[in-house]
Scaffold this motif. Structure first.
Motif, PDB file in Angstrom:
ATOM      1  N   TYR A 237      17.872  -0.531  34.261  1.00 46.57           N
ATOM      2  CA  TYR A 237      17.565  -0.126  32.889  1.00 46.57           C
ATOM      3  C   TYR A 237      16.817  -1.259  32.208  1.00 46.57           C
ATOM      4  O   TYR A 237      16.996  -2.417  32.560  1.00 46.57           O
TER       5      TYR A 237
ATOM      6  N   VAL B  67      18.460  -4.633  33.597  1.00 50.81           N
ATOM      7  CA  VAL B  67      19.827  -4.644  34.095  1.00 50.81           C
ATOM      8  C   VAL B  67      19.872  -3.770  35.344  1.00 50.81           C
ATOM      9  O   VAL B  67      19.467  -2.612  35.299  1.00 50.81           O
TER      10      VAL B  67
ATOM     11  N   ALA C 257      21.731  -1.510  37.484  1.00 54.85           N
ATOM     12  CA  ALA C 257      22.975  -0.730  37.428  1.00 54.85           C
ATOM     13  C   ALA C 257      23.424  -0.316  38.826  1.00 54.85           C
ATOM     14  O   ALA C 257      24.619  -0.290  39.117  1.00 54.85           O
TER      15      ALA C 257
ATOM     16  N   PRO D 251      35.023  -2.109  37.840  1.00 54.95           N
ATOM     17  CA  PRO D 251      35.065  -2.624  36.477  1.00 54.95           C
ATOM     18  C   PRO D 251      34.062  -1.908  35.576  1.00 54.95           C
ATOM     19  O   PRO D 251      33.099  -1.302  36.060  1.00 54.95           O
ATOM     20  N   SER D 252      34.276  -1.994  34.277  1.00 50.82           N
ATOM     21  CA  SER D 252      33.345  -1.463  33.298  1.00 50.82           C
ATOM     22  C   SER D 252      31.983  -2.115  33.533  1.00 50.82           C
ATOM     23  O   SER D 252      31.898  -3.324  33.737  1.00 50.82           O
ATOM     24  N   GLY D 253      30.935  -1.308  33.558  1.00 52.14           N
ATOM     25  CA  GLY D 253      29.590  -1.831  33.770  1.00 52.14           C
ATOM     26  C   GLY D 253      29.212  -1.986  35.227  1.00 52.14           C
ATOM     27  O   GLY D 253      28.121  -2.463  35.546  1.00 52.14           O
ATOM     28  N   SER D 254      30.070  -1.563  36.141  1.00 56.29           N
ATOM     29  CA  SER D 254      29.775  -1.743  37.575  1.00 56.29           C
ATOM     30  C   SER D 254      28.826  -0.671  38.116  1.00 56.29           C
ATOM     31  O   SER D 254      28.422  -0.741  39.275  1.00 56.29           O
ATOM     32  N   GLY D 255      28.516   0.339  37.299  1.00 57.35           N
ATOM     33  CA  GLY D 255      27.517   1.323  37.721  1.00 57.35           C
ATOM     34  C   GLY D 255      28.084   2.693  38.063  1.00 57.35           C
ATOM     35  O   GLY D 255      27.368   3.557  38.577  1.00 57.35           O
ATOM     36  N   LYS D 256      29.340   2.917  37.755  1.00 60.34           N
ATOM     37  CA  LYS D 256      29.992   4.185  38.123  1.00 60.34           C
ATOM     38  C   LYS D 256      29.286   5.391  37.494  1.00 60.34           C
ATOM     39  O   LYS D 256      28.978   6.370  38.185  1.00 60.34           O
ATOM     40  N   SER D 257      29.058   5.340  36.198  1.00 61.47           N
ATOM     41  CA  SER D 257      28.427   6.487  35.524  1.00 61.47           C
ATOM     42  C   SER D 257      26.994   6.671  36.004  1.00 61.47           C
ATOM     43  O   SER D 257      26.542   7.808  36.215  1.00 61.47           O
ATOM     44  N   THR D 258      26.292   5.565  36.206  1.00 61.98           N
ATOM     45  CA  THR D 258      24.917   5.648  36.703  1.00 61.98           C
ATOM     46  C   THR D 258      24.900   6.298  38.078  1.00 61.98           C
ATOM     47  O   THR D 258      24.054   7.152  38.363  1.00 61.98           O
TER      48      THR D 258
END
Ligand SMILES: Nc1ncnc2c1ncn2[C@@H]1O[C@H](COP(=O)(O)OP(=O)(O)O)[C@@H](O)[C@H]1O
Ligand SMILES: [Mg+2]
Length: 261
Positions: free
Chosen positions: A28, A35, A37, A56-63
């Motif tokens: 992104y 960044v 992702a 962890p939060s920000g590790s790319g799960k949603s992406t």
């Protein structure tokens, strides 16, 4: 055992995997503030499996979920759902495929407040130009325990009930793969358990494939296996997960011993 998901489309060759990612990357932002992702994720999921994705939060799960579901496009790499490549085709084609073959469940339900429970549920059928079968809507809503709420509006429902409508909506097209991003994140323990049972049933009884992002080791224990993400890369896998084993693994995520799948 009768499993829709195991049905073959062709007479020869093995059934395609439900999901295949090859070296998927996604960043992104622009060059100086980019960044990463997803950093070269390769994975394959068999049909009729329930997989949890943790990290962890920000590790790319949603992406990861968005790219796998065709809601977003990777910068490079290949995504195949049920043997069909999502990457490479045009936007119209992708939208059509997504509406027909993929279900998505969001943490915040994403129901349309002006539509009734039944109308929300059959919306994907309408959008993909398929026949809207009201009996099917009733059937599927009964299966998620909302057969008596067809005419209600979302604001007349609890969080758990809303999420069950969202699951009915995700199931109504009989998709090959259902992606769920923290579907129990906003729910109390009891409603969360009901939602997890429904997802499990979609896999075990109806042969669907479910991929679910969660923070909760108990939720992850409903899955057949857990994939761990760290810094946009796969950082481990745990089969037949128990909540304790998941929590233990999460605590050590990033340790060198956990690298590699
Ligand atoms: N739309 C976006 N614009 C810019 N950065 C984003 C966007 N979406 C996600 N990111 C960044 O990408 C990384 C992965 O995010 P995400 O996939 O949401 O992680 P997770 O779901 O594991 O918390 C994070 O550093 C996040 O800040
Ligand atoms: Mg997320």
């Amino acid at each position: 055992m009768f499993r829709n998901g195991a049905r073959r489309d062709h007479d020869s060759g093995p059934a395609p995997e439900a999901l295949r990612l090859v070296k998927v990357t996604k960043s992104y932002g622009t060059a100086d503030s980019a960044v990463t992702a997803l950093d070269g994720v390769t994975l394959g999921l068999a049909r009729g499996t329930f997989t949890a994705v943790m990290g962890p939060s920000g590790s790319g799960k949603s992406t990861l979920l968005q790219c796998a579901a065709g809601l977003d496009r990777p910068d490079s790499g290949i995504v195949r759902v049920d043997g069909t490549e999502l990457t490479g085709g045009g936007e119209t084609e992708l939208t059509k495929f997504r509406r027909g073959r993929i279900g998505f469940v969001f943490q915040q339900y994403n129901l349309l407040e002006t539509l009734t429970v039944a109308q929300n549920t059959v919306l994907p059928l309408k959008l993909s130009g398929r026949r809207v079968d009201r009996r099917r809507a009733r059937e599927i809503l009964t299966a998620v325990g909302l057969g008596d709420r067809l005419g209600h509006r979302p604001d007349q429902l609890s969080g758990g009930q809303r999420q069950r409508v969202a699951i009915a909506r995700a199931l109504v097209t009989e998709p090959r793969v259902i992606f769920a991003d923290e579907p129990t994140g906003a729910l109390d323990t009891r409603s969360a358990r009901e939602v997890l049972r429904l997802l499990q049933e979609a896999v075990r009884v109806h042969g669907r494939t479910v991929v679910m992002v969660t923070h909760d080791p108990v939720a992850a224990s409903y899955a057949d296996s857990v994939l761990f993400l760290a810094d946009g890369r796969l950082a481990g896998q745990l089969d037949a997960p128990t909540a304790d084993a998941v929590a233990e693994r999460l605590a050590h995520l990033g340790d060198d011993t956990m690298a590699g799948v």
